[in-house]
Design a protein around this motif. Structure first.
Motif, PDB file in Angstrom:
ATOM      1  N   SER A  75       0.844  -1.198   0.000  1.00 43.57           N
ATOM      2  CA  SER A  75       0.000   0.000   0.000  1.00 43.57           C
ATOM      3  C   SER A  75       0.872   1.238   0.000  1.00 43.57           C
ATOM      4  N   THR A  76       0.580   2.159  -0.877  1.00 48.11           N
ATOM      5  CA  THR A  76       1.374   3.382  -0.946  1.00 48.11           C
ATOM      6  C   THR A  76       0.918   4.376   0.118  1.00 48.11           C
ATOM      7  N   GLU A 109       3.525   8.319  -3.184  1.00 54.47           N
ATOM      8  CA  GLU A 109       2.749   8.840  -4.303  1.00 54.47           C
ATOM      9  C   GLU A 109       3.273  10.205  -4.742  1.00 54.47           C
ATOM     10  N   ASP A 168       6.709   4.056  -8.920  1.00 55.81           N
ATOM     11  CA  ASP A 168       5.990   3.095  -9.775  1.00 55.81           C
ATOM     12  C   ASP A 168       5.993   1.754  -9.062  1.00 55.81           C
ATOM     13  N   SER A 204      -2.964   1.596  -4.541  1.00 55.86           N
ATOM     14  CA  SER A 204      -2.691   3.032  -4.527  1.00 55.86           C
ATOM     15  C   SER A 204      -3.558   3.673  -3.443  1.00 55.86           C
ATOM     16  N   SER A 205      -2.905   4.146  -2.366  1.00 57.12           N
ATOM     17  CA  SER A 205      -3.674   4.659  -1.219  1.00 57.12           C
ATOM     18  C   SER A 205      -2.978   5.847  -0.566  1.00 57.12           C
ATOM     19  N   ARG A 244     -10.572   0.477  -2.235  1.00 53.90           N
ATOM     20  CA  ARG A 244      -9.493   0.366  -3.224  1.00 53.90           C
ATOM     21  C   ARG A 244      -8.717  -0.925  -3.020  1.00 53.90           C
TER      22      ARG A 244
END
Length: 890
Positions: free
Chosen positions: A96-97, A102, A107, A130-131, A144
């Protein structure tokens, strides 16, 4: 947004997206999460989840530092994945970002591909999510994550007879209830996610840090061939709806439903299960019938409820709809998420409830913070909150009860066990709401009934008649606006008014109920300038004449204050009589009072009645152990208290009184004497408490050594130390820097005292001092029947002791307590048996009057035969004794 000048949320009503992502993966069997970001992110999430679930929570981190931020964090994430697999060997890894990853443009899918290429032996399924924290709330992060799961897990699209059940962030107990119902109906299903066990497991001898329960990947793979998807989230956006993905990619039909909370939505869910071939067990019908019966039982209590509901949008909708069904009126509904359609979905139910109960307007708040929620619930007069623990500060500050639902629940045990799904969960919710209303009623109805039916403001027959007062200038909240304008011309509250606005202190309050170690009760000094000093004590009539004289001489007079020489509220009759006379003469003059706060809670209503707009409360400590070093004793309701008992009693009354004043719109200042070695390290806590209770400012003052006082030789702080203390407290609450520590008879501008021009000559002074007690030539002894010694509240026949007081009609003083045999012990044992009345008559033989709540005819006649007059009433002891003394000598 709740702020007008800056584009930000103050105390957001949400958690971050990675929190939602991690929570979702705890419903997947043998999975582990790693956050690509700084270590603080994982620590923050672990802390919130551990305190909510009371279970250990493992979350890995790539530990991005400044180097990774500048040059890229791929190295950190690759190493983190290697270590995670060595330690946990999971079947599923969620990457999880965070905001940092971000923002620098990592990537993550490419890094995962690189890892797989470098480690072909790894069999774990690695799923990127993507969080970024700034991209939404935990609600968006949760879905998500589910969307990423169904996209990255290899699917088997072979048709099967399964039903997909997709939920939001439910409690473990509600998830178990959902599974039990599905199993009992005989429906084959896949639950995504299954939060029933991993964060609420039973006790085990050995801790397994890899979650063993939850939905396995093999089961998730079958979702592509299911015959139906039920997505229990009406607000999940199509872009990351797992049900929408399965529908669009594999053709699985989807039905989006509300959470099955309350009657309507549980009925709809149960009917859908039946339509899908489920056979409902008998217990479902029994639970529904039981819920209906309970709704009828509690409807009259829930109808009193004006609820403010906040949290994740799905839960808010469910709680609002259930509350409306139960008879409550949701007046505020709020979510911290950006949620399309939120207002539209809620408006119909809230409008219907408002119309049915004639409750007025309501607010639906999207992307709200707690400042906006607080303002809305106060404006709509909410008396109950439904939501997570982050609303506890509103509960503390405004005493609006909070029923805790959702995530997180930090300040209670059992957040994972809260129930609201289905008929039995809805019954628990409904009963909790009704009990909150009952608790309020049971805790307040006696006071309300007393105020409405029994509180008698009419004085005794011989008492001085009260002056007819004009209507109060304004009542809160209108009073707050009026008083704010008056503050601009009050020299003690506004530095800018010092050079233009005059004040008048009227020394009509000689008595004090508190002995401070820095004070000496000798106030007739013409050569000292400090609080507690005056040349003469005035009667209310003389004070009124002084006011007229000063008003004639000083057109810029804006404030009349009562500041001693004792305590204004230890002399309530003189204080309020004086203010009543002045208010009738001048409706626009600003009234200010100073008090130590010991008697403050009893007189807030009187202060409002005469139009006091400003008050100063001296609070030197908010710790009884420190207060015990400052105060020698306190006299309260005829009893003398010392040590920490006195300090605790004083503090409780100061805090209750100050809160009541600020709630009434009265502008308040807190004075604190800086005492070296006693409270000098404690004053920031005093200032913080003053802020929490609503004070406008604090005035930290230098000690003035008084000869003969306990603190006569106490070392003083330097001016620099005093200013440093004020400046250190300035960020907490506005500080007063221009205090002159005025006399009790000060007149004129703050920096140009003219009191010497108004001091009476010696003969006049002597007359003033003798006029202070004109009502009764001698002290009269009176016996009081009281349960506590504070209020005349006991029937004569039930008294086992009498409190003996002396009064000259102006000041009541406690003498002693005399024990007697109770006159009446029941219907069959009441009267003259054992010579009880003779003993009572002997005990009160030297008294001219007896005060009691009620008295029978027989003892009444015997007392009157002895020349003892009886007064039956319910009143404060001091006031009742003084009124009785005047009546006896009238």
């Amino acid at each position: 947004m709740s702020a007008n000048l800056v584009n930000l949320n103050s105390n957001p009503c949400k958690m971050c997206m990675p929190m939602g992502s991690v929570s979702a993966f705890y419903g997947i069997s043998k999975s582990m999460s790693i956050l690509h970001g700084s270590q603080g992110c994982s620590t923050y999430i672990r802390r919130h989840m551990a305190t909510h679930y009371n279970e250990p929570v493992d979350i890995a981190s790539s530990s991005l530092t400044e180097e990774g931020t500048v040059f890229g964090g791929a190295k950190n994430l690759l190493k983190g994945l290697e270590n995670l697999i060595k330690l946990y060997n999971p079947e599923v890894i969620a990457v999880s970002t965070t905001c940092l990853a971000e923002t620098i443009g990592e990537d993550v899918p490419a890094i995962i591909k690189q890892f797989k290429d470098e480690h072909p032996e790894v069999t774990a399924t690695i799923i990127p999510v993507s969080s970024p924290g700034y991209g939404g709330s935990q609600f968006e992060g949760f879905f998500r994550a589910l969307h990423a799961i169904v996209r990255h897990v290899p699917m088997d699209a072979t048709p099967n007879n399964l039903v997909n059940i997709i939920t939001g962030h439910l409690s473990a107990a509600d998830t178990r209830a959902l599974k039990n119902l599905l199993d009992a109906c005989g429906i084959e299903y896949v639950l995504l996610p299954d939060l029933s066990q991993n964060l609420d497991s039973g006790h085990e001898e050995n801790y397994n840090r890899l979650p063993q329960h939850g939905t396995p990947l093999s089961r998730i793979a079958l979702m592509a061939g299911a015959r139906m998807t039920l997505e229990l989230s009406p607000f999940c956006p199509e872009d990351y709806s797992p049900g929408a993905y399965l529908r669009d990619t594999y053709g699985v039909p989807m039905l989006r439903m509300n959470l099955p909370v309350g009657l309507r939505d549980t009925d709809a869910f149960v009917a859908t299960l039946e339509a899908l071939g489920g056979v409902l067990p008998a217990v479902v019908s029994e639970d529904r019938s039981r819920y209906l019966d309970a709704m009828i039982d509690a409807h009259k209590y829930n109808a009193q409820c004006r609820a403010a509901v906040f949290g994740e949008p799905d839960m808010v909708l469910a709680l609002v709809r259930a509350s409306v069904e139960n008879g409550a009126v949701p007046v505020v509904a709020a979510t911290g998420s950006r949620c399309a359609g939120f207002e539209k979905a809620l408006a119909a139910d809230m409008a219907q409830a408002a119309e049915t109960q004639f409750s007025g307007e309501f607010d639906v708040l999207n992307f709200a913070d707690f400042t906006a929620i607080e303002n809305a619930l106060l404006a709509r007069k909410a008396n109950l909150m439904l939501g997570n623990s982050d609303g506890r500060r509103i509960e503390e500050h405004h005493h609006v009860p909070l029923l805790r639902y959702g995530f997180p629940i930090h300040d209670r045990v059992g957040g994972q066990h809260t129930r609201m799904l289905f008929y039995d969960g809805s019954l628990s919710l409904m009963e909790a709401t009704a009990n909150a209303m009952l608790q309020h009623t049971e805790g307040s109805f006696r006071e309300e009934l007393f105020d409405k039916y029994f509180k008698d403001e009419t004085p005794m027959e011989a008492a001085t008649p009260r002056i007819e007062m004009p209507e109060p200038v304004a009542a809160a909240p209108e009073a707050a606006a009026v008083n704010a304008e008056r503050t601009k011309t009050h020299p003690c509250f506004s530095c800018g008014a010092c050079a233009t606005s005059a004040r008048l202190h009227l020394p009509i309050a000689p008595k004090c109920n508190l002995s401070c170690n820095y004070c000496l009760r000798k106030y007739d000094c013409a050569n000292e300038s400090r609080p507690g000093v005056t040349t003469a004590v005035l009667t209310p009539t003389q004070a009124f004449e002084r006011f007229l004289e000063v008003k004639r001489d000083m057109p810029n007079l804006t404030v009349v204050g009562i500041a001693g020489p004792g305590d204004s509220l230890a002399n309530p009759e003189e204080t309020f009589r004086t203010l009543e006379m002045i208010r009738k003469e001048d409706p626009n003059i600003t009234f200010c009072m100073s008090t130590n706060g010991l008697a403050l809670p009893e007189f807030v209503e009187d202060m409002k009645r005469v139009g006091v707009s400003h008050a100063t409360v001296t609070i030197n400590a908010v710790d009884p152990a420190i207060g015990a070093q400052i105060y020698k004793f306190a006299m309260y309701r005829g009893k003398r208290y010392t040590g920490e008992t006195a300090a605790a009693l004083l503090l409780a009354n100061q805090m209750a009184g100050l809160r009541a004043l600020t709630k009434a719109g009265i502008v308040c200042k807190v004075n604190t004497v800086l005492l070296k070695g006693i409270n000098d390290g404690h004053i920031p806590q005093v200032v913080e408490t003053a802020r929490e209770l609503g004070a406008m400012m604090t005035n930290i003052m230098q000690l003035i050594p008084v000869k003969g006082s306990v603190f006569e030789h106490m070392p003083l702080v330097s001016n620099k130390e005093l200013m440093d203390m004020r400046r250190s407290c300035e960020p907490t609450l506005k500080q007063m820097y221009h205090c002159k520590q005025c006399r009790a008879d000060a007149v004129g501008l703050l920096g140009n005292d003219k009191s010497i021009d108004y001091r009476p000559p010696a003969a006049e002074k002597a007359q003033a001092l003798t006029e202070i007690k004109p009502a009764v030539a001698r002290k009269i002894r009176i016996a009081v029947a009281s349960k506590t010694g504070m209020t005349v509240d006991q029937h004569f026949g039930q008294a086992e002791q009498f409190y003996i007081y002396e009064s000259d009609g102006e000041a009541a003083s406690y003498v002693e307590t005399r024990s007697v045999s109770k006159y009446c012990n029941g219907m069959d044992d009441c009267g003259e048996k054992g010579g009880r009345m003779a003993g009572i008559l002997a005990a009160v033989d030297d008294c001219k009057g007896v005060l009691a709540l009620r008295i029978g005819d027989s003892p009444l006649k015997k007392l009157e035969t002895k020349g003892i007059r009886v007064f039956t009433l319910y009143e404060n002891v001091d006031k009742a004794v003084n009124d009785a003394a005047r009546a006896l000598c009238g």
